[in-house]
Design a protein around this motif. Structure first.
Motif, short mmCIF file in Angstrom:
data_model
loop_
_atom_site.label_atom_id
_atom_site.label_comp_id
_atom_site.label_asym_id
_atom_site.label_seq_id
_atom_site.Cartn_x
_atom_site.Cartn_y
_atom_site.Cartn_z
N ALA A 59 -4.18 26.87 26.32
CA ALA A 59 -5.11 26.15 25.43
C ALA A 59 -4.65 26.21 23.98
CB ALA A 59 -6.51 26.74 25.55
N LEU A 60 -3.94 27.28 23.63
CA LEU A 60 -3.45 27.43 22.25
C LEU A 60 -2.36 26.40 21.97
CD1 LEU A 60 -4.82 30.11 23.20
CD2 LEU A 60 -3.33 31.32 21.63
N GLY A 61 -1.51 26.20 22.98
CA GLY A 61 -0.44 25.21 22.85
C GLY A 61 -1.01 23.81 22.66
N PRO A 140 4.25 27.65 14.49
CA PRO A 140 2.85 27.33 14.24
C PRO A 140 1.88 28.37 14.79
CG PRO A 140 3.58 26.21 16.21
CD PRO A 140 4.73 27.09 15.77
N ASN A 141 2.39 29.51 15.24
CA ASN A 141 1.50 30.61 15.63
C ASN A 141 2.21 31.96 15.63
OD1 ASN A 141 -1.21 31.57 16.68
ND2 ASN A 141 0.19 32.46 18.16
N ALA A 142 3.09 32.18 16.61
CA ALA A 142 3.64 33.52 16.88
C ALA A 142 3.81 34.36 15.61
CB ALA A 142 4.97 33.39 17.59
N GLY A 143 3.19 35.54 15.63
CA GLY A 143 3.16 36.36 14.42
C GLY A 143 4.26 37.39 14.30
N ALA A 144 5.21 37.41 15.25
CA ALA A 144 6.27 38.43 15.25
C ALA A 144 6.71 38.77 13.83
CB ALA A 144 7.46 37.96 16.07
N LYS A 189 1.30 45.09 26.09
CA LYS A 189 2.49 45.77 25.60
C LYS A 189 3.61 44.77 25.32
CE LYS A 189 5.26 49.86 26.57
NZ LYS A 189 5.06 50.33 25.19
N TYR A 190 3.57 44.17 24.15
CA TYR A 190 4.68 43.32 23.67
C TYR A 190 4.56 43.23 22.16
CZ TYR A 190 2.17 38.81 22.86
OH TYR A 190 1.37 37.80 22.38
N ALA A 191 5.54 42.62 21.53
CA ALA A 191 5.64 42.67 20.06
C ALA A 191 4.32 42.40 19.34
CB ALA A 191 6.70 41.69 19.57
N ALA A 241 -8.89 45.65 19.44
CA ALA A 241 -8.13 45.03 20.54
C ALA A 241 -7.39 43.78 20.07
CB ALA A 241 -9.08 44.65 21.67
N PHE A 242 -6.15 43.63 20.50
CA PHE A 242 -5.44 42.36 20.34
C PHE A 242 -5.28 41.74 21.73
CE2 PHE A 242 -1.77 39.76 21.06
CZ PHE A 242 -1.80 38.84 20.02
N PHE A 243 -5.99 40.62 21.94
CA PHE A 243 -5.75 39.73 23.07
C PHE A 243 -6.02 38.32 22.55
CE2 PHE A 243 -7.18 43.70 25.15
CZ PHE A 243 -6.08 43.93 25.97
N GLY A 270 -8.83 37.84 14.47
CA GLY A 270 -9.71 36.75 14.90
C GLY A 270 -9.34 36.06 16.19
N PHE A 271 -8.13 36.28 16.69
CA PHE A 271 -7.70 35.65 17.95
C PHE A 271 -8.59 36.06 19.11
CE2 PHE A 271 -3.94 36.86 15.41
CZ PHE A 271 -3.76 35.62 14.83
N LEU A 272 -9.23 37.21 18.97
CA LEU A 272 -10.09 37.73 20.04
C LEU A 272 -11.30 36.81 20.28
CD1 LEU A 272 -9.89 40.27 21.76
CD2 LEU A 272 -11.21 41.51 20.06
C1 PHB Z 1 1.82 36.29 19.36
O1 PHB Z 1 2.39 36.52 20.43
O2 PHB Z 1 2.38 36.46 18.27
C2 PHB Z 1 0.42 35.80 19.35
C3 PHB Z 1 -0.12 35.17 20.47
C4 PHB Z 1 -1.41 34.67 20.44
C5 PHB Z 1 -2.17 34.79 19.29
C6 PHB Z 1 -1.65 35.44 18.17
C7 PHB Z 1 -0.35 35.95 18.21
O3 PHB Z 1 -3.39 34.29 19.25
#
Ligand code: PHB
Length: 405
Positions: A59-61, A140-144, A189-191, A241-243, A270-272
């Motif tokens: 859905a994010l894509g 346009p998203n990935a926060g690495a 468990k990822y970046a 939590a980050f999801f 806020g992604f939660l």
């Molecule tokens: C990410 O993998 O960097 C990531 C994915 C989804 C988000 C935020 C960051 O909502």
């Protein structure tokens, strides 16, 4: 005929090629001229979307692509005088397939610009490929953190955030404002997950708190029960939590169903709770999160963005749509300056570096490492909206550790 020999390829007399403008006015005139030549030639700018079309972030894509296309549509389908043609790859949020996928766009489709992606692990492979091939990449998203840190590059730009940037402020709020003393974190468990919980920890521990335990599960698993049992037994003052995407929907619902939301506040970036409230319903009510966007910020820019987006796509606008829209705005700035000629990487770069982007989130500029310098809002879930309570940290810049540009 290639995209990098526009003048001869388009039949402009050879003397144009050797003309040497001596001042800025002549340069500007030349750039307007090449823009006109491009427009006449009908050759399109090839934009390659590398986004998730399946899996937990699907859905994010969709929202990112919608936002991007909406801005281009508002410009009559052209940026820098040239029409835009789209190419697409579903990256499945799978880092193992990322290099092959990005090379489909770079080598097979020969795109001029890559736009992507959501998942940090995939984005790092994209940044590497973009740098090696000197291709423009707008994330346009990935926060690495690394993308605008050690992996930063002259053709790499981000319209979104760094993972640190959306997490650190929540740590500050939890410690200073909410007065929490000890917390547990939980994430994939990822970046992105690791950087997010570490950002929270940094902000929290600078403000009197202590993170006692960091729980993880593999991406994109959603079997949370055993970890929720562990949280219930430990009884921390708060959980961070980050999801995101479908995983965030499930986590917030499970946390609530386990009875934990009554006694242990659940915080997050806020992604939660962004783009998820319809599905989360009652389970998310009252949650505090920090992010560079909130619903109903009230500016004219945001109001028209939200109205037009809802009308065009029959979807509630969210942070991902904003980031897609702003990726297109950044591309527009660069292409305009380059007169539609993507081979003018230096001109493109310096225009985007100097720009102020009129985003629905509020105006932002880019840091030296090409990451937005932006206000991070404190938000509270009320009904179907992430309401702005205030600004958690004003004009926050990512520290860009390790970036040499
Ligand atoms: C990410 O993998 O960097 C990531 C994915 C989804 C988000 C935020 C960051 O909502």
């Amino acid at each position: 005929m290639t995209h990098h020999t526009p003048i001869s390829a388009n039949g402009v007399p050879p003397q144009r090629r050797t003309c040497r403008p001596r001042n800025a006015v002549a340069l500007l005139a030349l750039s307007a001229l090449t823009g006109a030549v491009w427009a006449q030639s009908g050759e399109k700018i090839k934009v390659g979307f590398m986004l998730p079309a399946s899996g937990t972030y699907a859905a994010l894509g969709v929202a990112i692509e919608n936002g991007f296309r909406m801005y281009v549509g508002e410009q009559g389908g052209k940026l820098g005088g040239r029409e835009i043609e789209y190419f697409k790859v579903d990256d499945e949020s799978d880092p193992a397939k990322a290099t092959d996928n990005v090379n489909r766009l770079i080598k097979r489709d020969k795109v001029d610009v890559i736009v992507g992606t959501v998942h940090s692990g995939v984005a790092m492979a994209m940044a590497r490929a973009a740098k090696e091939s000197n291709t423009i990449l707008i994330v346009p998203n990935a926060g690495a953190d690394a993308v605008t840190g050690p992996m930063c590059g002259p053709t790499i730009f981000r319209s979104s955030f760094s993972n640190w940037q959306t997490a650190y402020p929540m740590g500050v709020v939890a410690g200073k404002q909410e007065g929490k003393k000890n917390a547990m974190t939980i994430t994939w468990k990822y970046a992105a997950g690791e950087e997010s919980v570490n950002g929270f920890k940094e902000g929290f521990e600078k403000n009197g708190g202590k993170v006692n335990k960091q729980l993880t599960l593999p991406f994109p698993n959603v079997e949370f029960q055993a970890l929720l049992t562990e949280i219930a037994a430990a009884k921390p003052d708060a959980v961070y939590a980050f999801f995101a995407g479908a995983g965030a929907v499930k986590f917030v619902k499970d946390y609530h169903a386990a009875g934990l939301s009554k006694t242990i506040p659940l915080y997050g970036p806020g992604f939660l709770t962004d783009g998820t409230l319809e599905a989360q319903g009652d389970s998310a009510q009252g949650m505090l999160t920090t992010l560079h966007y909130a619903d109903e910020l009230g500016s004219e820019r945001d109001k028209s963005f939200r109205t037009n987006y809802a009308k065009a796509y029959k979807l509630a606008p969210d942070v991902y749509a904003v980031q897609g829209y702003d990726a297109a705005q950044m591309l527009a700035v660069g292409l305009k300056a380059a007169g539609g000629d993507v081979s003018k990487k230096d001109v493109f770069r310096s225009a985007v570096e100097k720009a102020t982007i009129a985003s629905p989130r509020g105006d932002f500029t880019l840091s030296k490492a090409h990451n937005p310098v932006q206000d991070i809002y404190l938000r509270k879930v009320e009904g179907k909206e992430n309401r702005k309570l205030g600004v958690a940290v004003k004009a926050l810049a990512d520290p860009a550790r390790g970036c040499k540009l």
